[in-house]
Structures are given as C-alpha cells and as structure tokens.
Design a protein around this motif. Structure first.
Motif, mmCIF file in Angstrom:
data_model
loop_
_atom_site.group_PDB
_atom_site.id
_atom_site.type_symbol
_atom_site.label_atom_id
_atom_site.label_comp_id
_atom_site.label_asym_id
_atom_site.label_seq_id
_atom_site.Cartn_x
_atom_site.Cartn_y
_atom_site.Cartn_z
ATOM 1 N N ILE A 96 0.840 -1.199 0.000
ATOM 2 C CA ILE A 96 0.000 0.000 0.000
ATOM 3 C C ILE A 96 0.874 1.248 0.000
ATOM 4 O O ILE A 96 0.610 2.227 -0.718
ATOM 5 N N GLU A 97 1.944 1.209 0.770
ATOM 6 C CA GLU A 97 2.877 2.347 0.802
ATOM 7 C C GLU A 97 3.548 2.533 -0.556
ATOM 8 O O GLU A 97 3.705 3.668 -1.033
ATOM 9 N N ARG A 98 3.923 1.433 -1.207
ATOM 10 C CA ARG A 98 4.564 1.523 -2.524
ATOM 11 C C ARG A 98 3.616 2.096 -3.578
ATOM 12 O O ARG A 98 4.048 2.720 -4.545
ATOM 13 N N ILE A 105 -5.233 1.910 -8.712
ATOM 14 C CA ILE A 105 -5.096 0.682 -7.936
ATOM 15 C C ILE A 105 -5.829 0.826 -6.605
ATOM 16 O O ILE A 105 -5.824 1.898 -5.994
ATOM 17 N N GLN A 106 -6.512 -0.251 -6.209
ATOM 18 C CA GLN A 106 -7.213 -0.289 -4.932
ATOM 19 C C GLN A 106 -6.782 -1.526 -4.159
ATOM 20 O O GLN A 106 -6.534 -2.578 -4.748
ATOM 21 N N PHE A 107 -6.739 -1.396 -2.832
ATOM 22 C CA PHE A 107 -6.512 -2.532 -1.947
ATOM 23 C C PHE A 107 -7.785 -2.773 -1.150
ATOM 24 O O PHE A 107 -8.333 -1.841 -0.548
ATOM 25 N N ARG A 108 -8.237 -4.012 -1.144
ATOM 26 C CA ARG A 108 -9.447 -4.382 -0.425
ATOM 27 C C ARG A 108 -9.178 -5.617 0.426
ATOM 28 O O ARG A 108 -8.355 -6.457 0.059
ATOM 29 N N PRO A 109 -9.888 -5.754 1.565
ATOM 30 C CA PRO A 109 -9.655 -6.921 2.427
ATOM 31 C C PRO A 109 -10.239 -8.193 1.820
ATOM 32 O O PRO A 109 -11.017 -8.151 0.862
ATOM 33 N N LEU A 110 -9.838 -9.321 2.391
ATOM 34 C CA LEU A 110 -10.386 -10.610 2.003
ATOM 35 C C LEU A 110 -11.907 -10.566 2.074
ATOM 36 O O LEU A 110 -12.472 -10.048 3.042
#
Length: 212
Positions: A96-98, A105-110
């Motif tokens: 996420i830091e990178r 781009i998105q980060f989502r939980p399981l």
C-alpha cells in the motif's frame, strides 16, 4: 502431491515411482448464472472504469505482488483500467505504501466466501503473479475458480511449470518479475475483446474438466 512437476521432483530425489501419486487441488464449482453481476462491488468500491485487473488471495513474499504495483505505474495512462488487490497478508502494508499516489489501484480486504463468484466476475482479467523459483512447483488451488469464472488469467511462470501448463490457452504467460511484459500483456487483453472471450471460455471448460 498436487502436480506432475512435483511428482517429477520426488522422482529426482530418489522416491520410488510406485510411492508417488498425483492428487491435485480441486474446487466445488458452484452452479449458477454464467456471469453473476458485479454491480454491487462496483458501487461499493467506486469502480467506474470499464476494466478491472483482479488479484485475490494471500499477500506474501512468494506471490511477487510488487510486480502489480510496477505494472499499475506503467499503465497510469490507461483510464479504462483499475487494478484491485483483494486479500490480506504480511506484505499488504508495504505494498500500500509503494502504491501511494497511484489512482489506478485499490486494496481491499479478504471477501466472504458467499460473495466469491460475484468477486471473480468483477475481473476483466485475473492476475496470478509468482516469484521466480517458486512458480515452477506451485499450483495454486485458487486457479480453479479463476478459470471457472470465464475470465482470462495473466500469470507469471516459466514454460513447462504447472501454472504455465494450466494457463495455456486460458490466458497469457510472461516471465516472473518482468513488469514491462506484464503491462504489455495486460494491454493486449484489455484491448482485444475477442481474445479475452476466447481464453475465458477455454478456462471455464478446463476448470470443469480438470479441477471440479
């Protein structure tokens, strides 16, 4: 063990062939509509670009997910594409830091298992990165549902590996760690609807014939 390549490795270590059995991973391929709606996820996550490149699974060292950050950076000019990395693991915070500053781009939980088919249908392309040295033996069980979703797979693996053999004619393969080749293959899939559909259909057939 779970793949012909692993069986060959056991033979090479001196295990008698009579003691070696291939017992591959499998999935219960759920019955249902061919293309469940991903509208719920699109609304919840604010996905307004037509194409989604989806990685869903563990976020750890062996996955080589740094490649996805590099590819997303190379494809910032593609305003029709969003990368979604969905899952948890020890590398998540660092990635996420990178990815800071990238708007594609998105980060989502399981996500809950009950929404698995809905999640997989969100993808235009499924992403299956692996680091060099791991992909020659690994054969991830999640590949079964990726293939069954009817979407092509973009994987990193060496020719002749288990992943390469399963993805053949169901997606595209690039060398591990090659962000330039990965981004180019992604653009090819996004731009060629007929290719995506052909590879996705082959994947669905392979899932039911070899992974059910």
């Amino acid at each position: 063990t779970i793949s012909p390549q692993m069986c060959a490795r056991l033979l090479g270590k001196g295990v008698a062939s009579a003691r070696i059995v291939e017992f591959r991973n499998w999935a219960t391929l759920e019955a249902g509509p061919d293309q469940p709606s991903a509208a719920g996820y699109r609304k919840e996550w604010g996905l307004n670009r037509p194409h989604v490149a989806l990685y869903s699974g563990s976020i750890a060292n062996k996955q080589g997910i740094d490649l996805l950050i590099d590819a997303a950076r190379r494809l910032q000019h593609r305003h029709d594409l969003t990368f979604v990395i969905c899952g948890d693991g020890p590398e998540r915070a660092r990635l996420i830091e990178r990815a800071e500053g990238l708007d594609n781009i998105q980060f989502r939980p399981l996500q809950p298992h009950a929404r698995l088919r809905e999640l997989l249908s969100l993808a235009s392309v499924h992403l299956l990165p692996q680091i060099a040295g791991a992909a020659d033996l690994l054969l991830p069980s999640k590949l079964a549902n990726m293939l069954a979703s009817g979407r092509p797979v973009l994987a990193t693996a060496v020719p002749g590996s288990g992943i390469a053999m399963e993805v053949d004619k169901c997606g595209l393969l690039v060398p591990p760690g090659d962000a330039h080749a990965f981004a180019a293959a992604m653009e090819r899939l996004v731009d060629d609807t007929a290719l995506r559909e052909r590879l996705g259909t082959s994947g669905k057939i392979r899932a039911h014939e070899h992974w059910s």
